[in-house]
Design a protein around this motif. Structure first.
Motif, PDB file in Angstrom:
ATOM      1  N   ALA A 110      33.418 -65.431  68.848  1.00 46.35           N
ATOM      2  CA  ALA A 110      33.378 -66.884  68.311  1.00 46.35           C
ATOM      3  C   ALA A 110      33.353 -66.439  66.468  1.00 46.35           C
ATOM      4  O   ALA A 110      33.912 -67.090  65.774  1.00 46.35           O
ATOM      5  N   PHE A 111      32.273 -65.782  66.249  1.00 42.96           N
ATOM      6  CA  PHE A 111      32.079 -65.447  64.832  1.00 42.96           C
ATOM      7  C   PHE A 111      33.097 -64.794  64.181  1.00 42.96           C
ATOM      8  O   PHE A 111      33.590 -65.252  63.023  1.00 42.96           O
ATOM      9  N   VAL A 112      33.439 -63.474  64.690  1.00 48.66           N
ATOM     10  CA  VAL A 112      34.685 -63.130  64.033  1.00 48.66           C
ATOM     11  C   VAL A 112      35.877 -63.862  63.962  1.00 48.66           C
ATOM     12  O   VAL A 112      36.527 -63.747  62.937  1.00 48.66           O
ATOM     13  N   MET A 113      36.279 -64.673  64.948  1.00 49.09           N
ATOM     14  CA  MET A 113      37.502 -65.295  64.981  1.00 49.09           C
ATOM     15  C   MET A 113      37.511 -66.516  63.868  1.00 49.09           C
ATOM     16  O   MET A 113      38.526 -66.968  63.465  1.00 49.09           O
ATOM     17  N   LYS A 114      36.439 -66.890  63.310  1.00 51.18           N
ATOM     18  CA  LYS A 114      36.242 -67.801  62.360  1.00 51.18           C
ATOM     19  C   LYS A 114      37.017 -67.327  60.962  1.00 51.18           C
ATOM     20  O   LYS A 114      37.394 -67.918  60.145  1.00 51.18           O
ATOM     21  N   PRO A 117      41.066 -64.048  62.524  1.00 48.90           N
ATOM     22  CA  PRO A 117      41.571 -64.173  64.016  1.00 48.90           C
ATOM     23  C   PRO A 117      42.711 -63.257  64.378  1.00 48.90           C
ATOM     24  O   PRO A 117      42.872 -63.127  65.513  1.00 48.90           O
ATOM     25  N   TYR A 118      43.540 -63.033  63.458  1.00 44.10           N
ATOM     26  CA  TYR A 118      44.408 -61.954  63.792  1.00 44.10           C
ATOM     27  C   TYR A 118      44.260 -60.778  64.035  1.00 44.10           C
ATOM     28  O   TYR A 118      44.868 -60.047  65.054  1.00 44.10           O
ATOM     29  N   TYR A 119      43.206 -60.335  63.586  1.00 45.23           N
ATOM     30  CA  TYR A 119      42.966 -58.730  63.865  1.00 45.23           C
ATOM     31  C   TYR A 119      41.951 -58.667  65.084  1.00 45.23           C
ATOM     32  O   TYR A 119      41.355 -57.428  65.210  1.00 45.23           O
ATOM     33  N   PHE A 120      41.379 -59.504  65.694  1.00 44.26           N
ATOM     34  CA  PHE A 120      40.283 -59.600  66.914  1.00 44.26           C
ATOM     35  C   PHE A 120      40.952 -60.211  68.204  1.00 44.26           C
ATOM     36  O   PHE A 120      41.382 -61.274  68.055  1.00 44.26           O
ATOM     37  N   LYS A 121      40.814 -59.377  69.151  1.00 41.27           N
ATOM     38  CA  LYS A 121      41.225 -59.940  70.528  1.00 41.27           C
ATOM     39  C   LYS A 121      39.659 -60.014  71.417  1.00 41.27           C
ATOM     40  O   LYS A 121      38.838 -59.539  70.969  1.00 41.27           O
ATOM     41  N   ALA A 122      40.032 -60.793  72.501  1.00 42.83           N
ATOM     42  CA  ALA A 122      38.957 -60.936  73.642  1.00 42.83           C
ATOM     43  C   ALA A 122      38.312 -59.692  73.786  1.00 42.83           C
ATOM     44  O   ALA A 122      37.217 -59.570  73.911  1.00 42.83           O
ATOM     45  N   ARG A 123      39.299 -58.650  73.989  1.00 47.95           N
ATOM     46  CA  ARG A 123      38.595 -57.365  74.454  1.00 47.95           C
ATOM     47  C   ARG A 123      38.346 -56.306  73.394  1.00 47.95           C
ATOM     48  O   ARG A 123      38.133 -55.233  73.562  1.00 47.95           O
ATOM     49  N   THR A 124      38.697 -56.730  72.027  1.00 51.91           N
ATOM     50  CA  THR A 124      38.398 -55.559  70.858  1.00 51.91           C
ATOM     51  C   THR A 124      37.084 -54.853  70.889  1.00 51.91           C
ATOM     52  O   THR A 124      37.258 -53.953  70.462  1.00 51.91           O
ATOM     53  N   ALA A 157      35.441 -55.103  60.928  1.00 49.49           N
ATOM     54  CA  ALA A 157      35.055 -56.382  61.027  1.00 49.49           C
ATOM     55  C   ALA A 157      33.604 -56.301  60.293  1.00 49.49           C
ATOM     56  O   ALA A 157      32.678 -56.804  60.633  1.00 49.49           O
ATOM     57  N   VAL A 158      33.736 -56.095  59.081  1.00 46.46           N
ATOM     58  CA  VAL A 158      32.763 -56.229  58.214  1.00 46.46           C
ATOM     59  C   VAL A 158      32.487 -57.610  57.542  1.00 46.46           C
ATOM     60  O   VAL A 158      33.219 -58.127  56.630  1.00 46.46           O
ATOM     61  N   ILE A 159      31.731 -58.512  58.350  1.00 47.00           N
ATOM     62  CA  ILE A 159      31.849 -60.192  57.947  1.00 47.00           C
ATOM     63  C   ILE A 159      30.494 -60.399  57.746  1.00 47.00           C
ATOM     64  O   ILE A 159      29.685 -60.106  58.716  1.00 47.00           O
ATOM     65  N   THR A 160      30.255 -61.478  56.827  1.00 46.48           N
ATOM     66  CA  THR A 160      29.005 -62.050  56.402  1.00 46.48           C
ATOM     67  C   THR A 160      29.398 -63.670  56.602  1.00 46.48           C
ATOM     68  O   THR A 160      30.303 -63.958  55.972  1.00 46.48           O
ATOM     69  N   ASP A 161      28.441 -64.433  57.230  1.00 44.42           N
ATOM     70  CA  ASP A 161      28.603 -65.954  57.305  1.00 44.42           C
ATOM     71  C   ASP A 161      28.409 -66.273  55.673  1.00 44.42           C
ATOM     72  O   ASP A 161      27.742 -65.889  55.079  1.00 44.42           O
TER      73      ASP A 161
END
Length: 221
Positions: A110-114, A117-124, A157-161
Motif C-alpha cells: 500500500a505504501f509503495v503503490m501510493k 504504482p506502475y513499477y510495483f506488483k503484489a509479488r515484487t 523503491a527508495v521512497i519517503t512519505d
C-alpha cells in the motif's frame, strides 16, 4: 566490468532471478505478477513482444528500442540515469531500520503503490529484501532490492512519505541496503529518472558513480 548493466533485466533473468523468467526466444520477461519488465539479448522483436502482451498488456523493456513490427501498440520512452556504488557508504545510522517480513507485506504494498504504482506488483517483494523506518507505528520510508544478477543487485523503491521528507530517512536506508548488498559479495546499482534531479544529487553525495543513460520503453496494448 559492468557491461551486464547495459542489459540488467536480461542478465538478472539469466542468472539470479531465472526462476521468475518467462522466456520468449531472445527476449526474457519477468513473471508479470512479480515485475512487468523485459530485456533482450540484442533487440526485442514483434513475435516475442506479442507473446508476452497476451498475458501482460502494459510493460517496460529495458535497453535497445524494441522492434514492434506491425503490432498496434503505444510505445513511450523513459530515460534513466544508472548509478553504481563501488564502496560501502560511511554514515551514522540514527534511525531504527526494520526488515519487512511477510506480516508487513500488505502495508509495504500500500505504501509503495501510493507513489510508484506502475513499477510495483503484489509479488515484487519476492525479488529481494525490503527495509523500512517506522514513525508512530506507520511506515515513513522504505527501500529494497529488485533486479538481481549473481554479482550485482539493484537498490529500488527508495521512497519517503511526504510527511517525513528532509529528515535523512532515504539516505540512511540507501546506505543500509547497499551495505547488505556488499555483505552478500555483490555490487549495488540503481536507476533514477533523468528528470529526478534531487534524487541524483543524493546518490552522488552518497558516493554512487554515474555510469550512463539507459532507456526504458513502455509498451501498451
Amino acid at each position: 566490468m559492468y557491461e551486464k548493466l547495459d542489459n540488467p533485466v536480461y542478465h538478472s533473468l539469466n542468472e539470479y532471478h531465472k526462476k521468475f523468467c518467462f522466456n520468449f526466444g531472445d527476449t526474457k520477461f519477468y513473471n508479470p505478477e512479480v515485475a512487468s519488465f523485459g530485456g533482450a539479448a540484442v533487440i526485442s522483436r514483434e513475435q516475442e513482444i506479442n507473446e508476452y502482451a497476451k498475458i501482460c498488456n502494459d510493460f517496460l523493456i529495458f535497453g535497445a528500442k524494441p522492434d514492434l513490427g506491425h503490432l498496434e501498440t503505444d510505445l513511450s520512452q523513459l530515460v534513466c540515469d544508472q548509478y553504481v556504488l563501488e564502496n560501502p557508504i560511511q554514515i551514522d545510522l540514527a534511525e531504527e531500520i526494520t526488515e519487512l517480513k511477510e506480516e508487513n507485506q500488505e502495508e509495504l504494498l500500500a505504501f509503495v503503490m501510493k507513489f510508484y504504482p506502475y513499477y510495483f506488483k503484489a509479488r515484487t517483494p519476492e525479488l529481494g529484501r525490503y527495509f523500512g523506518i517506522f514513525k508512530d507505528g506507520k511506515l515513513a520510508a522504505v527501500t529494497g532490492e529488485r533486479m538481481q544478477m549473481d554479482d550485482m543487485t539493484e537498490v529500488s523503491a527508495v521512497i519517503t512519505d511526504t510527511d517525513h521528507l528532509g529528515k535523512g530517512l532515504a539516505k540512511q536506508l540507501v546506505a543500509f541496503v547497499s551495505g547488505k548488498i556488499f555483505e552478500d559479495g555483490k555490487t549495488p546499482f540503481l536507476h533514477v529518472a533523468e528528470s529526478n534531479t534531487g534524487a541524483k544529487i543524493l546518490y552522488e553525495k552518497l558516493g554512487f558513480m554515474h555510469r550512463g543513460k539507459i532507456n526504458l520503453w513502455g509498451v501498451k496494448r
